[in-house]
Design a protein around this motif. Structure first.
Motif, PDB file in Angstrom:
ATOM      1  N   VAL A  89     -17.798   9.181 -61.311  1.00 12.30           N
ATOM      2  CA  VAL A  89     -17.513   9.703 -62.656  1.00 12.30           C
ATOM      3  C   VAL A  89     -16.068   9.367 -63.024  1.00 12.30           C
ATOM      4  CG1 VAL A  89     -17.233  11.805 -64.032  1.00 12.30           C
ATOM      5  CG2 VAL A  89     -19.230  11.536 -62.576  1.00 12.30           C
ATOM      6  N   ASN A  90     -15.161   9.482 -62.063  1.00  8.72           N
ATOM      7  CA  ASN A  90     -13.760   9.177 -62.331  1.00  8.72           C
ATOM      8  C   ASN A  90     -13.569   7.699 -62.693  1.00  8.72           C
ATOM      9  OD1 ASN A  90     -10.941   9.885 -62.367  1.00  8.72           O
ATOM     10  ND2 ASN A  90     -10.800   8.559 -60.578  1.00  8.72           N
ATOM     11  N   LEU A  91     -14.287   6.810 -61.985  1.00  5.78           N
ATOM     12  CA  LEU A  91     -14.154   5.375 -62.261  1.00  5.78           C
ATOM     13  C   LEU A  91     -14.740   5.048 -63.649  1.00  5.78           C
ATOM     14  CD1 LEU A  91     -15.071   3.900 -58.749  1.00  5.78           C
ATOM     15  CD2 LEU A  91     -12.811   4.054 -59.787  1.00  5.78           C
ATOM     16  N   ASN A 146     -12.289   6.372 -66.282  1.00  3.84           N
ATOM     17  CA  ASN A 146     -11.130   5.484 -66.412  1.00  3.84           C
ATOM     18  C   ASN A 146     -11.493   4.252 -67.226  1.00  3.84           C
ATOM     19  OD1 ASN A 146      -9.159   6.891 -65.101  1.00  3.84           O
ATOM     20  ND2 ASN A 146      -9.390   5.857 -63.138  1.00  3.84           N
ATOM     21  N   ALA A 147     -12.699   3.700 -66.956  1.00  2.04           N
ATOM     22  CA  ALA A 147     -13.130   2.491 -67.670  1.00  2.04           C
ATOM     23  C   ALA A 147     -13.268   2.793 -69.158  1.00  2.04           C
ATOM     24  CB  ALA A 147     -14.468   2.006 -67.091  1.00  2.04           C
ATOM     25  N   VAL A 148     -13.942   3.911 -69.487  1.00  7.97           N
ATOM     26  CA  VAL A 148     -14.147   4.257 -70.907  1.00  7.97           C
ATOM     27  C   VAL A 148     -12.799   4.501 -71.587  1.00  7.97           C
ATOM     28  CG1 VAL A 148     -15.135   5.982 -72.476  1.00  7.97           C
ATOM     29  CG2 VAL A 148     -16.472   5.173 -70.540  1.00  7.97           C
ATOM     30  N   PRO A 201      -8.931  -3.643 -71.200  1.00 12.06           N
ATOM     31  CA  PRO A 201      -7.764  -4.539 -71.165  1.00 12.06           C
ATOM     32  C   PRO A 201      -7.419  -5.044 -69.767  1.00 12.06           C
ATOM     33  CG  PRO A 201      -7.085  -2.261 -71.356  1.00 12.06           C
ATOM     34  CD  PRO A 201      -8.565  -2.251 -71.455  1.00 12.06           C
ATOM     35  N   GLY A 202      -8.018  -4.441 -68.719  1.00  5.66           N
ATOM     36  CA  GLY A 202      -7.676  -4.830 -67.349  1.00  5.66           C
ATOM     37  C   GLY A 202      -6.364  -4.192 -66.921  1.00  5.66           C
ATOM     38  N   ILE A 203      -5.900  -4.571 -65.723  1.00  6.62           N
ATOM     39  CA  ILE A 203      -4.680  -3.944 -65.191  1.00  6.62           C
ATOM     40  C   ILE A 203      -3.695  -5.059 -64.825  1.00  6.62           C
ATOM     41  CG2 ILE A 203      -3.835  -2.239 -63.535  1.00  6.62           C
ATOM     42  CD1 ILE A 203      -6.806  -1.576 -62.960  1.00  6.62           C
ATOM     43  N   ASP A 204      -2.475  -4.988 -65.380  1.00  4.94           N
ATOM     44  CA  ASP A 204      -1.552  -6.098 -65.106  1.00  4.94           C
ATOM     45  C   ASP A 204      -0.988  -6.007 -63.682  1.00  4.94           C
ATOM     46  OD1 ASP A 204       0.977  -4.615 -65.091  1.00  4.94           O
ATOM     47  OD2 ASP A 204       0.480  -4.223 -67.187  1.00  4.94           O
ATOM     48  N   ASN A 258       1.955  -5.776 -62.331  1.00  2.00           N
ATOM     49  CA  ASN A 258       2.940  -4.748 -61.957  1.00  2.00           C
ATOM     50  C   ASN A 258       2.272  -3.405 -61.740  1.00  2.00           C
ATOM     51  OD1 ASN A 258       4.953  -6.550 -62.195  1.00  2.00           O
ATOM     52  ND2 ASN A 258       5.380  -6.050 -64.352  1.00  2.00           N
ATOM     53  N   THR A 259       1.276  -3.127 -62.606  1.00  2.00           N
ATOM     54  CA  THR A 259       0.627  -1.817 -62.553  1.00  2.00           C
ATOM     55  C   THR A 259      -0.311  -1.715 -61.363  1.00  2.00           C
ATOM     56  OG1 THR A 259       0.694  -1.893 -64.947  1.00  2.00           O
ATOM     57  CG2 THR A 259      -0.639  -0.162 -63.991  1.00  2.00           C
ATOM     58  N   ILE A 260      -1.003  -2.842 -61.077  1.00  2.00           N
ATOM     59  CA  ILE A 260      -2.091  -2.788 -60.096  1.00  2.00           C
ATOM     60  C   ILE A 260      -1.618  -2.303 -58.723  1.00  2.00           C
ATOM     61  CG2 ILE A 260      -2.191  -5.082 -58.966  1.00  2.00           C
ATOM     62  CD1 ILE A 260      -5.128  -5.143 -60.141  1.00  2.00           C
ATOM     63  N   THR A 308      -0.576   5.594 -66.696  1.00  2.00           N
ATOM     64  CA  THR A 308      -0.027   4.904 -67.870  1.00  2.00           C
ATOM     65  C   THR A 308      -0.541   5.587 -69.135  1.00  2.00           C
ATOM     66  OG1 THR A 308      -1.901   3.401 -67.802  1.00  2.00           O
ATOM     67  CG2 THR A 308       0.137   2.632 -66.773  1.00  2.00           C
ATOM     68  N   LYS A 309      -1.268   6.714 -68.947  1.00  2.00           N
ATOM     69  CA  LYS A 309      -1.857   7.390 -70.117  1.00  2.00           C
ATOM     70  C   LYS A 309      -0.956   8.526 -70.582  1.00  2.00           C
ATOM     71  CE  LYS A 309      -6.221   6.420 -67.988  1.00  2.00           C
ATOM     72  NZ  LYS A 309      -7.289   6.966 -67.181  1.00  2.00           N
ATOM     73  N   PRO A 310      -0.868   8.709 -71.904  1.00  2.00           N
ATOM     74  CA  PRO A 310       0.030   9.763 -72.411  1.00  2.00           C
ATOM     75  C   PRO A 310      -0.324  11.144 -71.855  1.00  2.00           C
ATOM     76  CG  PRO A 310      -1.091   8.591 -74.233  1.00  2.00           C
ATOM     77  CD  PRO A 310      -1.549   7.973 -72.966  1.00  2.00           C
ATOM     78  N   GLY A 313      -2.625  11.029 -63.234  1.00  2.00           N
ATOM     79  CA  GLY A 313      -2.354  10.081 -62.158  1.00  2.00           C
ATOM     80  C   GLY A 313      -2.841  10.489 -60.793  1.00  2.00           C
ATOM     81  N   MET A 314      -3.832  11.378 -60.730  1.00  8.08           N
ATOM     82  CA  MET A 314      -4.335  11.796 -59.421  1.00  8.08           C
ATOM     83  C   MET A 314      -5.741  11.255 -59.154  1.00  8.08           C
ATOM     84  SD  MET A 314      -2.105  13.439 -57.796  1.00  8.08           S
ATOM     85  CE  MET A 314      -2.951  14.322 -56.511  1.00  8.08           C
ATOM     86  N   GLY A 315      -6.428  10.770 -60.237  1.00 10.24           N
ATOM     87  CA  GLY A 315      -7.834  10.373 -60.130  1.00 10.24           C
ATOM     88  C   GLY A 315      -8.081   9.351 -59.031  1.00 10.24           C
TER      89      GLY A 315
END
Ligand code: ADP
Length: 509
Positions: free
Chosen positions: A407-409, A412-414, A449-452, A454-456, A466-468, A472-474
Motif C-alpha cells: 500500500v505504501n509503494l 508513493n506512486a500515486v 516523474p521518477g527519482i533523480d 541525487n534523491t535515489i 521531498t513532499k511538502p 519520510g518514514m514510509g
C-alpha cells in the motif's frame, strides 16, 4: 389536465386576422392549431378543440407543450426551437406518429403536418392534426409503464445510456447528457462518450466496457468516473451500472443507468484527508517517542564519555603524564560506548516486539487486498496492469506487514504521478518466481516523474522526504518490514520511464 396559461404573447392582444379569415379557419374540418414562436396557441379551430378536449378560451394562450406527455415535452421544446430557426412545410414524427395529451390526460395518437405562416410580420406554425386509430390495451399499458419509468428516473436523477455495440452508436437520454455536460445530439459515437470522461479514468472505463462486452463474462459493468466541464473545469463524479445484451455470442448493446455521486466522493475525500492527518500525527508521535527513548538511553553513557574525555584531556595537559589515569579514562570511554550500543540494541528489539508471525501466503491475493485498501484510502485513480503468475508458490511472510509495504509503494506512486499531473496515470504490478533463489519477486512501476540520481541514494533514509507534507518514514519502515520477513526491498536506479521498486520474499517451503 390543468389549464395552465403562461405570459400571453403581446401579439395575442392584436387580432391576428380578420373575421373572414377566422371563419374560414373554423370551418376547416381538419383539426388545426396556430402556434407562436414562443409556443403559445393563438388559434384553434373547433375540430382541434374536439381532439384535445379543451374549449377555445382554454386553448388560446396555452403553451403547446401542455398538450405533449411529460416524457416527450423537453424534446418537443427543442424541436420547436429548431423548427422556428428554419421554418418550412414538413410532417413531424418520421411517419411513426406522435402522441398528444387531451384534457383528461389520455394520450391521442396523431400525425402532424407543420407549415409556417407569417401574419402581422410574425412567423407562426400551423399544426394540422390527423388523429390515428386508438391504441390497443397492450400499447396503452406499455405507455403507462414507460411514463412510470420516466417518473422514477426523474425523481432518482438517474440518466440512461444505451451503447449499440454493432453500429458504434451511443444513445444518451436528457439527464445523461446533463451529467456529461454534453449539449449536442441524443446519439454519439463510443469514442465521443469516452472523450467526455476524465483522461485519468478513460482507460479504466474503456477496459470495463471491453470486459462487459466479452462473451466469456457476465456482461455486468460497474464504473465510476469523472467528467470535467470544458468551460470552467468543474468536475463531477458519475457512477454507472450497465448490463450487456448478447446475440449469437457477441455483445449487441450495453444499457446502463448513471447517477451523480460527487457529494459521496467529496465526503470520502474529506474522510481520507482526516485519516491521513491522523496517521501523520500518530507517525509524528511515534517518531517523538522513539527519539525521546533513544535520547534517554544515550544520555547517561554520553555524559560519562564526556567526563572520561575531560579527565584524559586534563591528564595530557599536565607536566607529567599519568599513563594509568589516561588508560582508565580511555577504558571508561570504551566501556560506555559498548554500553550505549547494547542499550540501543535492546531498545530496537523491544520496539520491534516479538518475533514476526508468518504464514504461507499467496502473494497474488496480498496484491489484490492491497489494491482494495489503496482504493479505499483514495489512491485508486490509475490504470492498472497486473501480471500475476497463476501457479505462484506460497511465500512465508506476515500478511499485514506485506500489505502495508505494498500500500505504501502504491501510495508513493500515486502521489508522485499526481504531483506531476501526468495525463494518464499508470501503475503496473508484476509477481514472478525466482526459482533459483527460492524467492518470489514483486515489481511495481509507475509512469510518474521518477527519482533523480541525487534523491535515489537517500530515499530509504528515515525522515527523508521531498513532499511538502511527507514524513519520510514510509520506505525505511517498508524496507525494515521486508527484511524482517526474510526478503529485500530496493529501487531500480536505471529505470527511466518513472519509478520501479522490487521486493523479494522467501518461499514457504
Ligand atoms: P514520504 O512518502 O513521506 O515522502 P517515503 O519514505 O515513502 O516517505 O518516500 C521518500 C521519498 O522517496 C519521497 O519523498 C519521494 O521523493 C521518493 N519516492 C518514493 N516513491 C517514489 C515514486 N514512486 N516516484 C518518485 N519518487 C518516489
Amino acid at each position: 389536465m390543468a389549464n395552465k396559461k403562461s405570459n400571453i404573447d403581446h401579439s395575442l392582444k392584436e387580432p391576428l386576422c380578420g373575421a373572414d379569415c377566422r371563419e374560414l379557419f373554423d370551418t376547416v374540418t381538419e383539426p388545426m392549431l396556430l402556434v407562436s414562436e414562443s409556443g403559445q396557441i393563438v388559434l384553434a379551430n373547433p375540430a382541434a378543440q374536439q381532439v384535445v378536449g379543451y374549449v377555445q378560451s382554454e386553448l388560446i394562450g396555452l403553451n403547446v407543450e401542455e398538450l405533449i406527455p411529460l416524457r416527450f415535452r423537453e424534446h418537443h421544446r427543442q424541436y420547436r426551437r429548431q423548427y422556428f430557426a428554419q421554418p418550412r412545410k414538413r410532417s413531424m414524427g418520421n411517419g411513426e406518429g406522435l402522441v398528444l395529451l387531451n384534457r383528461s390526460g389520455q394520450e391521442v395518437d396523431v400525425e402532424l403536418g407543420l407549415n409556417s405562416i407569417t401574419l402581422n410580420k410574425q412567423v407562426y406554425t400551423l399544426l394540422t392534426l390527423n388523429v390515428l386509430v386508438q391504441h390497443n390495451q397492450a400499447e396503452n399499458a406499455l405507455r403507462e409503464s414507460e411514463e412510470r419509468l420516466w417518473l422514477i428516473k426523474q425523481s432518482a436523477g438517474v440518466g440512461v445510456f444505451d451503447i449499440d455495440c454493432v453500429r458504434d452508436r451511443v444513445y444518451c437520454d436528457e439527464r445523461m447528457r446533463e451529467l456529461l455536460w454534453y449539449e449536442a445530439d441524443e446519439t454519439m459515437s463510443l469514442e465521443a462518450l469516452l472523450n467526455k470522461i476524465h483522461p485519468n479514468d478513460r482507460l479504466r472505463c474503456q477496459a470495463a466496457l471491453d470486459e462487459a462486452a466479452s462473451p466469456d463474462r457476465d456482461g455486468l459493468c460497474r464504473i465510476e468516473f469523472r467528467v470535467v466541464q470544458s468551460k470552467n473545469l468543474e468536475e463531477r463524479w458519475v457512477a454507472a451500472l450497465g448490463q450487456t445484451q448478447f446475440e449469437k455470442g457477441a455483445a449487441k448493446r450495453i444499457v446502463a443507468i448513471a447517477r451523480d455521486i460527487t457529494e459521496r466522493k467529496m465526503l470520502e475525500r474529506t474522510l481520507q484527508q482526516q485519516r491521513n492527518e491522523t496517521e501523520m500525527l500518530s507517525n509524528q508521535q511515534i517518531a517523538i517517542i522513539t527519539a525521546s527513548a533513544i535520547a534517554h538511553e544515550l544520555n547517561s553513557p554520553l555524559t560519562a564519555i564526556s567526563a572520561y574525555s575531560e579527565v584524559a584531556q586534563r591528564t595530557l595537559g599536565g607536566e607529567v603524564i599519568d599513563y594509568d589515569k589516561l588508560r582508565d579514562a580511555f577504558a571508561g570511554c570504551v566501556d560506555q560506548v559498548q554500553k550505549a550500543g547494547n542499550k540501543l540494541k535492546e531498545l530496537l528489539s523491544s520496539l520491534q516486539g516479538n518475533e514476526v508471525e508468518t504464514e504461507a501466503l499467496n502473494l497474488n491475493h496480498v496484491v489484490e487486498d492491497a489494491l482494495k485498501q489503496a482504493r479505499g484510502d483514495g489512491y485508486g485513480e490509475f490504470h492498472l496492469t497486473l501480471e500475476l503468475e497463476s501457479n505462484l508458490r506460497a511465500v512465508k511472510a506476515n500478511k499485514m506487514q506485506i500489505q502495508r509495504v505494498l500500500v505504501n509503494l502504491i501510495r508513493n506512486a500515486v502521489e508522485a504521478i499526481r504531483a506531476e499531473s501526468v495525463p494518464v496515470s499508470k501503475i503496473a504490478i508484476a509477481v514472478k518466481t525466482l526459482a533459483n533463489e527460492s524467492m518470489s519477486m514483486l515489481t511495481i512501476k509507475d509512469n510518474g516523474p521518477g527519482i533523480d540520481r541525487n534523491t535515489i541514494s537517500r530515499i530509504f533514509e528515515p525522515f527523508f522526504t521531498t513532499k511538502p507534507t511527507g514524513f519520510g518514514m514510509g520506505l525505511s519502515i517498508s524496507r525494515a518490514l521486508i527484511e524482517a520477513n526474510g526478503g529485500q526491498l530496493w529501487v531500480d536506479p536505471d529505470f527511466r520511464q518513472g519509478a520501479q521498486f522490487h521486493f523479494t520474499l522467501p518461499f514457504a517451503s
